[in-house]
Enzyme design. Structure first.
Site, PDB file in Angstrom:
ATOM      1  N   GLU A  12     103.738 -47.562  32.934  1.00 27.20           N
ATOM      2  CA  GLU A  12     102.623 -46.787  32.549  1.00 27.20           C
ATOM      3  C   GLU A  12     101.854 -47.648  31.551  1.00 27.20           C
ATOM      4  OE1 GLU A  12     102.932 -46.553  29.070  1.00 27.20           O
ATOM      5  OE2 GLU A  12     105.148 -47.108  29.486  1.00 27.20           O
ATOM      6  N   GLU A  44     105.104 -50.155  30.268  1.00 23.73           N
ATOM      7  CA  GLU A  44     104.885 -50.968  31.431  1.00 23.73           C
ATOM      8  C   GLU A  44     105.498 -50.917  32.849  1.00 23.73           C
ATOM      9  OE1 GLU A  44     103.685 -54.924  30.628  1.00 23.73           O
ATOM     10  OE2 GLU A  44     102.499 -54.592  28.790  1.00 23.73           O
TER      11      GLU A  44
END
Length: 359
Positions: free
Chosen positions: A176, A319
């Site tokens: 994310e 991430e």
């Protein structure tokens, strides 16, 4: 997608295949090693076998799905970085320059970047654009999004996962990007577990003590203003969640509906996993926890999910970086089960009292 249609998808998520799990366990016990000596790798191999319904599964291609969205709560000053960093980092992902890109190249995984709610116009040939809205509203003043938008974001994640399954991907990870998303994740965790915000709210991007106390107070205010129902995960998600969190919950649910294992990253990804598990309890069996984040509250999230992390590297980047690092461990567990010799095939004597392989 209506809530009824979502419910139909959730109802289609089944349990692990007990036969395949048992066959994998027998295979592991026949290998040239003391029983259980490969520890968690054996548990992962059995889990993946049960997910795929095959004693010796082949997973094929792997990808990390990076969902990106902005958060209106950033207006409260809860992050060390401005909201403009979200679209800037999305372009960095797409150009291959972020940490998750480096680690994905190393582990042979693809990065699938999805704009599900970035508050900026983005254009790139590799971007999957599925913007539900241009960032959430400020949850300290009212609901982050509507219930319908939360369902739409989940639908987007489900379709992304199912599309990847159709493309031949057999192992997914959640990642994310969204400045302010640790605030939303802490709020979700607080509501769904009853924990006090101070106990589950960390420094996120590296804020100081004063801003941390302010962040915790913003979460308390958001919960008080919105009064989310802890027994209704969609209500909690809509009122104090995030679009990328909803999208990742959908990725997990979509993968589970296609019997694909999903490696869960850190704090935000685990908050999405908790939403998925509350919507469809059986989806938890399709999750593999990659690492224990440094972010306060992550251990509590994993405890609530009943998941044990494979790694502890003091990471808190997000991430999908931790999840991608765990890809080789999942693959190693299956290669060991498939390629190691058995006691019978290698002519190796088993321990006294053991039943000979094949007897």
């Amino acid at each position: 997608m209506s809530e009824q249609e979502l419910g139909n998808i959730l109802a289609g998520i089944g349990p692990l295949d007990e036969r395949a799990t048992a066959e994998a366990a027998r295979r592991l016990d026949e290998l040239t090693k003391p029983p259980g000596s490969l520890g968690r790798l054996e548990a992962v191999a059995q889990q993946v076998a049960g997910i795929r319904g095959e004693a010796l599964p082949e997973l094929g291609r792997k990808a990390v799905v990076v969902m990106a969205a902005d958060h209106g709560v950033c207006a409260e000053g809860v992050s060390a970085f401005p909201a403009e960093v979200t679209p800037q980092m999305v372009l960095n992902f797409l150009d291959g320059g972020a940490a998750v890109n480096v680690l994905s190249r190393q582990t042979g995984a693809e990065v699938v970047c999805v704009d599900i709610g970035v508050n900026a116009m983005l254009s790139h040939p590799l971007l999957r654009s599925h913007k539900v809205r241009w960032g959430t509203a400020n949850m300290a003043e009212g609901p982050a999004m509507t219930r319908e938008e939360a369902v739409e974001a989940i639908r987007t994640g489900i379709e992304i996962a199912r599309g990847l399954a159709d493309e031949g991907f057999g192992l997914l990870a959640t990642g994310e990007m969204g400045i302010g998303n640790t605030t939303a994740s802490s709020a979700l965790l607080s509501v769904l577990t009853g924990e006090e915000p101070a106990a589950v709210t960390g420094r996120g991007t590296g804020i100081d003590d004063a801003r941390l106390r302010h962040k915790q107070e913003v979460i308390r205010r958001a919960i008080a203003v919105n009064r989310p129902d802890p027994n209704d995960p969609l209500d909690v998600l809509a009122k104090v969640g995030g679009l990328e969190i909803a999208g990742l919950a959908g990725v997990i649910l979509g993968a589970a509906s296609r019997r694909i294992p999903v490696v869960i990253d850190g704090f935000i990804s685990s908050a999405a996993a908790l939403i998925a598990a509350r919507l469809a309890p059986l989806s938890r069996d399709f999750m593999i926890a990659s690492h224990l984040s440094e972010e306060r509250g992550h251990a509590r999230l994993l405890q609530e999910l009943g998941l044990a992390p494979m790694l502890q590297l003091d990471m808190r980047l997000g991430e999908g970086t931790g999840a991608v690092l765990a890809f080789p461990l999942v693959e190693a567990s299956l290669k060991l089960m498939r390629e190691m010799a058995t006691f019978g095939s290698a002519g190796v004597s088993q321990a006294a009292g053991e039943t000979p392989a094949g007897a």
